[in-house]
Design a protein around this motif. Sequence first.
Motif, short mmCIF file in Angstrom:
data_model
loop_
_atom_site.label_atom_id
_atom_site.label_comp_id
_atom_site.label_asym_id
_atom_site.label_seq_id
_atom_site.Cartn_x
_atom_site.Cartn_y
_atom_site.Cartn_z
N VAL A 1 -1.55 23.34 1.53
CA VAL A 1 -2.52 23.20 0.44
C VAL A 1 -2.12 22.15 -0.60
O VAL A 1 -2.94 21.76 -1.42
CB VAL A 1 -2.78 24.56 -0.25
CG1 VAL A 1 -3.44 25.53 0.72
CG2 VAL A 1 -1.51 25.15 -0.83
N ASN A 2 -0.88 21.71 -0.57
CA ASN A 2 -0.37 20.73 -1.53
C ASN A 2 0.42 19.66 -0.81
O ASN A 2 0.88 19.87 0.31
CB ASN A 2 0.55 21.40 -2.56
CG ASN A 2 -0.17 22.36 -3.47
OD1 ASN A 2 -1.25 22.09 -3.96
ND2 ASN A 2 0.43 23.52 -3.70
N GLY A 3 0.62 18.54 -1.48
CA GLY A 3 1.48 17.49 -0.96
C GLY A 3 0.75 16.47 -0.12
O GLY A 3 -0.47 16.55 0.10
N ALA A 4 1.52 15.52 0.38
CA ALA A 4 0.95 14.41 1.15
C ALA A 4 0.29 14.88 2.43
O ALA A 4 -0.65 14.24 2.91
CB ALA A 4 2.04 13.40 1.47
N THR B 1 -7.56 19.26 -0.55
CA THR B 1 -7.54 18.08 -1.41
C THR B 1 -8.91 17.89 -2.03
O THR B 1 -9.04 17.67 -3.25
CB THR B 1 -7.12 16.83 -0.60
OG1 THR B 1 -5.80 17.07 -0.07
CG2 THR B 1 -7.12 15.58 -1.46
N TYR B 2 -9.95 18.00 -1.22
CA TYR B 2 -11.32 17.88 -1.69
C TYR B 2 -11.66 18.96 -2.72
O TYR B 2 -12.23 18.65 -3.78
CB TYR B 2 -12.27 17.97 -0.49
CG TYR B 2 -13.73 18.10 -0.85
CD1 TYR B 2 -14.48 16.99 -1.22
CD2 TYR B 2 -14.36 19.35 -0.81
CE1 TYR B 2 -15.82 17.11 -1.54
CE2 TYR B 2 -15.69 19.47 -1.14
CZ TYR B 2 -16.43 18.36 -1.51
OH TYR B 2 -17.75 18.48 -1.83
N GLY C 1 -5.49 20.87 -10.54
CA GLY C 1 -4.27 20.38 -9.91
C GLY C 1 -3.83 21.20 -8.71
O GLY C 1 -4.64 21.82 -8.03
N ARG C 2 -2.54 21.18 -8.52
CA ARG C 2 -1.92 21.85 -7.39
C ARG C 2 -2.37 23.30 -7.25
O ARG C 2 -2.68 23.95 -8.24
CB ARG C 2 -0.39 21.86 -7.57
CG ARG C 2 0.28 20.53 -7.48
CD ARG C 2 1.78 20.61 -7.71
NE ARG C 2 2.44 21.60 -6.88
CZ ARG C 2 2.83 21.39 -5.62
NH1 ARG C 2 2.61 20.24 -5.05
NH2 ARG C 2 3.43 22.34 -4.94
N ILE C 3 -2.33 23.76 -6.03
CA ILE C 3 -2.53 25.18 -5.77
C ILE C 3 -1.21 25.84 -6.15
O ILE C 3 -0.15 25.47 -5.63
CB ILE C 3 -2.86 25.42 -4.28
CG1 ILE C 3 -4.13 24.65 -3.85
CG2 ILE C 3 -2.97 26.90 -3.97
CD1 ILE C 3 -5.39 25.09 -4.52
N SER C 4 -1.27 26.79 -7.05
CA SER C 4 -0.04 27.37 -7.59
C SER C 4 0.53 28.49 -6.73
O SER C 4 1.72 28.79 -6.81
CB SER C 4 -0.28 27.89 -9.01
OG SER C 4 -1.25 28.92 -8.99
N TRP C 5 -0.32 29.12 -5.93
CA TRP C 5 0.14 30.27 -5.15
C TRP C 5 -0.91 30.62 -4.12
O TRP C 5 -2.02 30.09 -4.12
CB TRP C 5 0.41 31.45 -6.09
CG TRP C 5 1.32 32.48 -5.50
CD1 TRP C 5 1.00 33.77 -5.18
CD2 TRP C 5 2.69 32.32 -5.13
NE1 TRP C 5 2.08 34.41 -4.65
CE2 TRP C 5 3.16 33.54 -4.60
CE3 TRP C 5 3.58 31.26 -5.18
CZ2 TRP C 5 4.46 33.74 -4.14
CZ3 TRP C 5 4.88 31.45 -4.73
CH2 TRP C 5 5.30 32.68 -4.22
#
Length: 156
Positions: free
Chosen positions: A97-100, A107-108, A116-120
């Motif tokens: 769910v996160n990162g390259a 991402t969409y 921002g990032r998915i925290s959990w």
Amino acid sequence: MQTFYDFTEIEMSGQSINFKDYQGQVVLLMNTASKCGFAPQLTGFEELYQQYHDQGLAILGLPSNQFHQELKTDKETAEYCAVHYGVTFPMTHKIRVNGADADPLFTYLKEQTNSGRISWNFTKFLIDRNGQVVKRYSPRTKPEEILPDILAELKK
């Protein structure tokens, strides 16, 4: 411009899920993890799925081991979720769910909610009948707290 309907995922059974098939439905999706403390939410989401599926609600679980709380294989995950939480709604292969190397869908979704990032695990997204992302919900948000938004979208 890309839309929700442009995405596909692979179900744990190996079948492709084409999101175009969800046109006209309200979709709630989330990143899941079998061993997460929020996993009991799956029971509530299954209840919503059973109660409102005929009215146009689709629920999708996208397992992720990015937070190190998912079982090793799709088969183990599918069995665990079915046995412990009664899950019958579609579940996909594991994603990130996160990162390259994040799944393009996530991402969409993050872009559409300007978040921002998915925290959990158990971050949820509600999609309306036109494929528009309505809202992002935190992992702590319980199924019954999302129900008013789901019902409002189902009435549209």
